[in-house]
Write an enzyme that holds these catalytic residues in place. Structure first.
Site: not given
Length: 200
Positions: A122, A33
């Site tokens: 997350k 990411e």
């Protein structure tokens, strides 16, 4: 094997994007990411998609609004990672056919994110939640929920987190910091993968 490690390349530049992605993928880290508060993040993501899009999961982090989700979808990105559990972002991500990993801290946020369609949670910052917090929340989450520890985790405590039931990890500065050489990233990635494989 497909390792549940998401490399967080905060601060990376488009010039570094491909060499760093090469190093990570070669080491066995295939989830990457680029946080949107990095310099020219969409350019970096586009370059990584061109070179590794068919064999790695490439996407953006720090995604805070639906417009960015739409832009990522148009580029062909695979995943959207956020620091918060914004239901509109999660829903837009799933409608666009991408994977959604929102940031959560409390059971309320966990269930709201899952209800909106999140693929995984997350846990951020994981250093505050701790393994005891994960165990407590994990006891009430639906079976099979994927959880990722982000913030204050690394090779030294992978085993501890795995024992508590974590699915995987998001790793930032322990893998990459702005200005770090590709050789350094390569070395850190190798150590990370070895520790992950030993603890998994």
């Amino acid at each position: 094997m497909s390792r549940e490690i998401i490399a967080i390349l905060r601060g990376i530049t488009p010039d570094e994007a491909v060499p760093v992605a090469d190093a990570l993928v070669d080491a066995g880290i295939t989830r990457i990411e680029v946080p949107l508060n990095s310099p020219d993040p969409f350019d970096s993501i586009e370059k990584m998609l061109e070179t590794h899009g068919d064999h790695a999961i490439i996407g953006a982090g720090t995604v805070l609004d639906v417009r960015d989700v739409e832009r990522l979808h148009e580029m062909g990105a695979h995943m959207v990672v956020s620091p918060d559990a914004n239901a509109a972002v999660i829903v837009a991500t799933k409608q666009a056919g991408m994977m959604s990993f929102p940031g959560v801290m409390t059971p309320t946020e966990c269930f709201a994110a899952l209800q909106a369609g999140a693929d995984g949670l997350k846990l951020f910052p994981a250093s505050l939640l701790g393994v005891d917090g994960l165990k407590a929340i994990g006891a009430v989450l639906p079976k099979g929920t994927k959880t990722y520890a982000v913030g204050g985790v690394g090779p030294a405590n992978f085993t501890e987190w795995f024992a508590a039931g974590i699915t995987g990890f998001g790793i930032g500065s322990a893998l990459y910091k702005p200005g770090m050489s590709v050789a350094d990233v390569t070395s850190r990635a190798a150590d990370m993968v070895a520790a992950y494989d030993a603890g998994a």
